[in-house]
Design a protein around this motif. Structure first.
Motif, mmCIF file in Angstrom:
data_model
loop_
_atom_site.group_PDB
_atom_site.id
_atom_site.type_symbol
_atom_site.label_atom_id
_atom_site.label_comp_id
_atom_site.label_asym_id
_atom_site.label_seq_id
_atom_site.Cartn_x
_atom_site.Cartn_y
_atom_site.Cartn_z
ATOM 1 N N VAL A 203 0.897 -1.056 -0.115
ATOM 2 C CA VAL A 203 -0.007 -0.270 0.196
ATOM 3 C C VAL A 203 0.630 1.559 -0.533
ATOM 4 O O VAL A 203 1.844 1.250 1.178
ATOM 5 N N VAL A 204 0.370 2.314 -0.665
ATOM 6 C CA VAL A 204 1.432 3.483 -0.852
ATOM 7 C C VAL A 204 0.742 4.498 0.304
ATOM 8 O O VAL A 204 -0.890 4.528 -0.762
ATOM 9 N N TYR A 205 1.206 5.358 0.197
ATOM 10 C CA TYR A 205 0.408 6.847 1.153
ATOM 11 C C TYR A 205 0.434 7.124 1.098
ATOM 12 O O TYR A 205 1.940 7.946 0.860
ATOM 13 N N GLU A 206 0.224 8.264 0.412
ATOM 14 C CA GLU A 206 0.465 9.593 0.098
ATOM 15 C C GLU A 206 -0.320 10.685 0.245
ATOM 16 O O GLU A 206 -1.315 10.973 0.404
ATOM 17 N N ARG A 207 0.951 12.047 0.654
ATOM 18 C CA ARG A 207 0.587 13.042 1.139
ATOM 19 C C ARG A 207 -0.332 13.525 0.332
ATOM 20 O O ARG A 207 -2.261 14.254 0.961
ATOM 21 N N GLU A 208 -1.701 13.638 -0.748
ATOM 22 C CA GLU A 208 -2.010 14.879 -1.533
ATOM 23 C C GLU A 208 -3.331 13.711 -1.945
ATOM 24 O O GLU A 208 -2.881 12.573 -1.672
ATOM 25 N N ALA A 209 -4.042 14.972 -1.786
ATOM 26 C CA ALA A 209 -5.784 14.183 -1.632
ATOM 27 C C ALA A 209 -6.171 13.512 -2.855
ATOM 28 O O ALA A 209 -6.663 12.971 -3.091
#
Length: 374
Positions: free
Chosen positions: A27-33
């Motif tokens: 799973v990639v956790y990305e700060r952008e919405a």
């Protein structure tokens, strides 16, 4: 293995894709919405031995070639009087060199290769702590928490994951100012002709005015100057920027005058060359989080290669991921050291008092070598 990848840039997405090809979920956790939350920057040239190799391992070579622009390799270097010093033209339609691709298009290509639940948007990592026994607890802005067995920091220059492994500082190496010129063919055909289909560098004394052609018909204009003890607000005025290039050929400074956006300055930083950390179980870094270098064309390529090599080690050692991480790190440290040294030399050369002569000599001595990115 529950694998968490902090950061959905090119490195993190390449890692998720190559792992998935080996039958390993992450799973990639990305700060952008969302994928369209902000601009992804200009274009980059993908090197056969690194970025293109990683895409091949991701099974995306065909998609890359459908989006890339081999003619974007064309590269012009001028002096402040507008005289041409170097003009590199690629072989038409050839992918044998370093074809250019917009960062947005490359990121979209990687995102489209993953299932929808592979990326968790609006997840800004704020802390990572070891769990009792093994694994990591991740805390995100807003209080959301998840656990994982393996944590990979692909979270860029200001990496939160890096702080778990090393307290290495960063040094300020230059200032970069970005502007954009939209719809250049229709609105500014003279500038379209000046830049051509690829990159333009105008080399002055301790400063560079550059432009690159994007696939959407716009120009991304960049100004680079040496690290100075000057407030960034100094560079937010087009008038102040034009004053910096007083005496230059007006055809060149028109790149600043024609810009549609307000100048966006930022400090460019780099990690110490040769930086290493002590291996810890279940955690590692890739890309800028691992080896932030001056932006002369290697950062994205090395991040993607890091991702492919780490994925390969994890796939080859499914019962011993810690051994896989150790093997990846040792190989990565060895590979990156000379590349980081080269990036520092190129950065110093481009922002030197004799940059025009030095850069001309560099490229004419290596006529077949593609240019680094601006």
């Amino acid at each position: 293995m529950r694998i968490a990848i902090a950061g959905g840039g090119l490195g993190g997405l390449t890692l998720a894709r190559v792992l998935r090809r080996h039958g390993i979920d992450a799973v990639v956790y990305e700060r952008e919405a969302s994928r369209s939350a902000r601009s992804q920057g200009g274009m980059l040239d993908l090197h056969p031995e690194s970025g293109q190799r990683a895409l091949a391992e991701a099974g995306l070579t065909g998609q890359f070639r459908s989006e890339a622009r081999p003619d974007g390799e064309e590269h012009r270097i001028l002096d402040p009087a507008g005289r041409t010093l170097v003009h590199h033209k690629p072989r038409p339609g050839s992918f044998s060199g370093r074809p250019e691709i917009d960062r947005r298009a490359l990121r979209d290509l990687l995102l489209d290769s993953l299932p929808g639940d592979a990326v968790a948007w609006q997840r800004r990592l704020v802390a990572a702590a070891p769990r009792r026994g093994q694994g990591w607890e991740l805390t995100f802005h807003g209080g959301h928490r998840v656990d994982c067995d393996i944590l990979v920091g692909a979270d860029g220059a200001r990496s939160v994951v890096r702080s778990v492994l090393t307290d290495a500082g960063m040094s300020y190496v230059s200032t970069h100012v970005e502007l954009n010129v939209e719809d250049v063919d229709r609105r500014h055909p003279d500038l379209a002709d000046l830049v051509g289909p690829g990159n333009l560098w105008c080399m002055g004394v301790n400063q560079v005015l550059a432009a690159q052609r994007l696939g959407d018909g716009s120009l991304r204009v960049g100004i680079s100057v040496r690290a100075e003890d000057r407030d960034l607000d100094t560079y937010r005025s087009k008038r102040a920027l034009l004053d910096m290039f007083e005496g230059w050929d007006p055809r060149l400074t028109a790149l600043i005058d024609a810009s549609d956006s307000a100048p966006t300055p930022r400090r460019i930083e780099a990690m110490p060359i040769g930086e290493r950390w002590t291996n810890q179980p279940g955690i590692t870094l890739i890309g800028d989080a691992a080896h932030l270098m001056p932006p002369v064309g290697e950062g994205a390529n090395q991040a993607m290669l890091d991702a492919a090599e780490l994925a390969g080690q994890l796939a080859a050692n499914p019962t011993d991921p810690d051994a896989a991480i150790r093997a990846y790190e040792e190989a990565m440290f060895t590979r990156i050291h000379p590349i980081a040294e080269m990036c520092a030399r190129v950065q110093a050369m481009m922002l030197s008092p004799t940059a025009a002569e030095d850069v001309t000599r560099f490229f004419t001595a290596r006529p077949s070598e593609p240019a680094p990115a601006a």
